[in-house]
Enzyme design. Structure first.
Site, PDB file in Angstrom:
ATOM      1  N   ASP A  93     -11.385  -4.327  11.378  1.00 44.27           N
ATOM      2  CA  ASP A  93     -10.391  -5.462  10.666  1.00 44.27           C
ATOM      3  C   ASP A  93      -9.080  -5.350  11.329  1.00 44.27           C
ATOM      4  O   ASP A  93      -8.321  -4.444  11.697  1.00 44.27           O
ATOM      5  CB  ASP A  93     -10.144  -4.370   9.108  1.00 44.27           C
ATOM      6  CG  ASP A  93      -9.745  -5.368   8.038  1.00 44.27           C
ATOM      7  OD1 ASP A  93      -9.469  -6.602   8.150  1.00 44.27           O
ATOM      8  OD2 ASP A  93      -8.913  -4.879   7.086  1.00 44.27           O
ATOM      9  N   HIS A  94      -8.505  -6.450  11.371  1.00 41.55           N
ATOM     10  CA  HIS A  94      -7.179  -7.090  11.884  1.00 41.55           C
ATOM     11  C   HIS A  94      -7.054  -6.048  13.251  1.00 41.55           C
ATOM     12  O   HIS A  94      -6.085  -5.241  13.553  1.00 41.55           O
ATOM     13  CB  HIS A  94      -5.938  -6.408  10.840  1.00 41.55           C
ATOM     14  CG  HIS A  94      -6.029  -7.102   9.795  1.00 41.55           C
ATOM     15  ND1 HIS A  94      -5.537  -8.551   9.702  1.00 41.55           N
ATOM     16  CD2 HIS A  94      -6.314  -7.010   8.508  1.00 41.55           C
ATOM     17  CE1 HIS A  94      -5.662  -8.933   8.391  1.00 41.55           C
ATOM     18  NE2 HIS A  94      -6.069  -8.092   7.573  1.00 41.55           N
ATOM     19  N   GLY A 189      -2.345  -6.228  -0.230  1.00 43.18           N
ATOM     20  CA  GLY A 189      -1.830  -5.170  -1.178  1.00 43.18           C
ATOM     21  C   GLY A 189      -1.832  -5.301  -2.604  1.00 43.18           C
ATOM     22  O   GLY A 189      -2.382  -6.239  -2.903  1.00 43.18           O
ATOM     23  N   ARG A 269      -8.839   1.198  -3.537  1.00 38.68           N
ATOM     24  CA  ARG A 269      -7.687   2.223  -3.691  1.00 38.68           C
ATOM     25  C   ARG A 269      -7.179   2.486  -4.770  1.00 38.68           C
ATOM     26  O   ARG A 269      -6.943   3.646  -5.211  1.00 38.68           O
ATOM     27  CB  ARG A 269      -6.458   1.650  -2.642  1.00 38.68           C
ATOM     28  CG  ARG A 269      -6.767   1.777  -1.279  1.00 38.68           C
ATOM     29  CD  ARG A 269      -5.488   1.009  -0.490  1.00 38.68           C
ATOM     30  NE  ARG A 269      -5.880   0.765   0.797  1.00 38.68           N
ATOM     31  CZ  ARG A 269      -5.123   0.944   1.910  1.00 38.68           C
ATOM     32  NH1 ARG A 269      -3.647   1.232   1.725  1.00 38.68           N
ATOM     33  NH2 ARG A 269      -5.578   0.531   3.240  1.00 38.68           N
ATOM     34  N   ARG A 290     -14.253  19.144  -4.420  1.00 39.39           N
ATOM     35  CA  ARG A 290     -15.241  18.122  -4.833  1.00 39.39           C
ATOM     36  C   ARG A 290     -15.145  17.710  -6.400  1.00 39.39           C
ATOM     37  O   ARG A 290     -15.983  16.913  -6.659  1.00 39.39           O
ATOM     38  CB  ARG A 290     -16.632  19.294  -4.580  1.00 39.39           C
ATOM     39  CG  ARG A 290     -16.850  19.352  -3.268  1.00 39.39           C
ATOM     40  CD  ARG A 290     -17.702  20.666  -3.005  1.00 39.39           C
ATOM     41  NE  ARG A 290     -17.431  21.656  -3.519  1.00 39.39           N
ATOM     42  CZ  ARG A 290     -18.113  22.825  -3.332  1.00 39.39           C
ATOM     43  NH1 ARG A 290     -18.872  22.918  -2.463  1.00 39.39           N
ATOM     44  NH2 ARG A 290     -17.579  24.137  -3.965  1.00 39.39           N
TER      45      ARG A 290
END
Ligand code: G3H
Ligand code: 13P
Ligand code: ZN
Length: 324
Positions: A93-94, A189, A269, A290
């Site tokens: 990516d990019h 973003g 995210r 975990r």
């Protein structure tokens, strides 16, 4: 099975968009593979054909240098073994020119993005052309970018420049790229749109008419930034400002206009941040790494399955596999 994005786009063109999801760590990787096979709860769940989708796993330069790129590669190879039914492309990516050559030489990536969109038009063509020659010699396909998105992109803070349709056709012809990321109003973003801004489907339609028939277009900055996830983060101690992203209802109309790849990183995210914050808030005495991971993987798998249903890629895996 690792395939090129070109093979995936051939099946998707004009019908649906393939989800391109960024990964950085093990939990995201496992959630991503499970989600694309409709296995929410465990790796051993049966594959759910109605939810199964071909997908693109994308790796940014930041992800490659977070620890060591070899950890990511090893994790993806392991996922390919653990989930033998998955059909996916491994995509940079990019990329800079240097990063593209590194990925092409590695023999692991099936697709790279050269992002020289901040350069002048002629220079962008020249750089892209060089990467295309090196990539095609090794059977790797190339995504390029023309125009500039808003928002933050690795180390570049962009100011919006929508892609000009007449430049898009010239760029494709002279650079030889296999797919083209276009700027049609999105930005990277969590803070994309305020007020009346939004996706410019009118510009996309002009681009589609100007480029060769069937040429795959790519949409970056396509997270929808769901209010539900922003609220969950803020209710668990976060401090995200309000914003809106690309409405999920616009994914399919864009796909029908030739957008074959839709890039989603921020939404993943947000899911990560909400689940981890809630876990720490709700189990303040637990310090097992975990514990939040066990909650995140199924939540992320469900979120991916949801996204794929909006992209139209859910349920396409078997039909796509037959065309390979
Ligand atoms: O467009 C950029 C992607 O969201 C990757 O972000 O460079 O922080 O990994 P990153
Ligand atoms: P978002 O920030 O909207 O998720 O976009 C991701 C992207 O374009 C990655 O290249
Ligand atoms: Zn991007």
């Amino acid at each position: 099975m690792i395939v090129t994005t070109k093979e995936l786009f051939r099946h998707a063109y004009g019908k649906y968009a393939v989800g391109a999801y960024n990964i950085n760590n093990l939990e995201q990787t496992v959630g991503l593979f499970r989600g694309n096979l409709g296995k929410s709860k465990s790796n051993d769940d049966p594959v759910d054909a109605a939810q199964s989708a071909p997908f693109i796993l994308q790796i940014s330069r930041g992800a490659r240098s977070y620890t060591d790129k070899r950890f990511l590669e090893a994790m993806i190879r392991a996922a390919d073994e653990v989930f033998p039914e998955a059909v996916f492309a491994v995509h940079l990516d990019h990329g800079t020119e240097e990063a593209c050559y590194d990925c092409i030489e590695s023999g692991f990536y099936s697709s790279v993005m050269i992002d020289a969109s901040h350069e002048k038009f002629e220079k962008n063509i020249e750089i892209t052309r060089r990467v295309v020659e090196a990539a095609h010699a090794k059977g790797v396909v190339v995504e390029a970018e023309l125009g500039q998105l808003g928002g933050v992109e690795e180390d570049v803070v962009g100011s919006v420049k929508l892609t000009k349709p007449e430049e898009a056709s010239q760029f494709i012809e002279q650079s030889g790229c296999d797919s083209l990321a276009v700027a049609i109003g999105t930005s990277h973003g969590a803070y994309k749109f305020t007020g009346t801004q939004g996706l410019r489907l009118d510009v996309l339609e002009e681009i589609r008419k100007a480029v060769p028939e069937g040429f795959p277009l790519v949409m970056h900055g396509s997270s929808s930034v769901p209010q539900e996830w922003v609220d969950r983060i803020n209710n668990a101690g976060g401090a995200l400002k309000g914003s809106s992203g690309v409405p999920e209802e616009q994914y399919l109309p864009a796909a029908k206009m030739g957008v074959c790849k839709i890039n989603i990183d921020t939404d993943g995210r947000l899911v990560w941040c909400a689940i981890y914050r809630e876990s720490f808030r709700d189990q303040p005495d637990d310090f097992d790494p975990r514990t939040p991971g066990k909650k995140f993987m199924p939540a992320y798998a469900d979120y991916i399955a949801h996204k794929n249903s909006k992209l139209g890629s859910a349920g396409q895996l078997e039909s796509a596999r037959k065309t390979l």
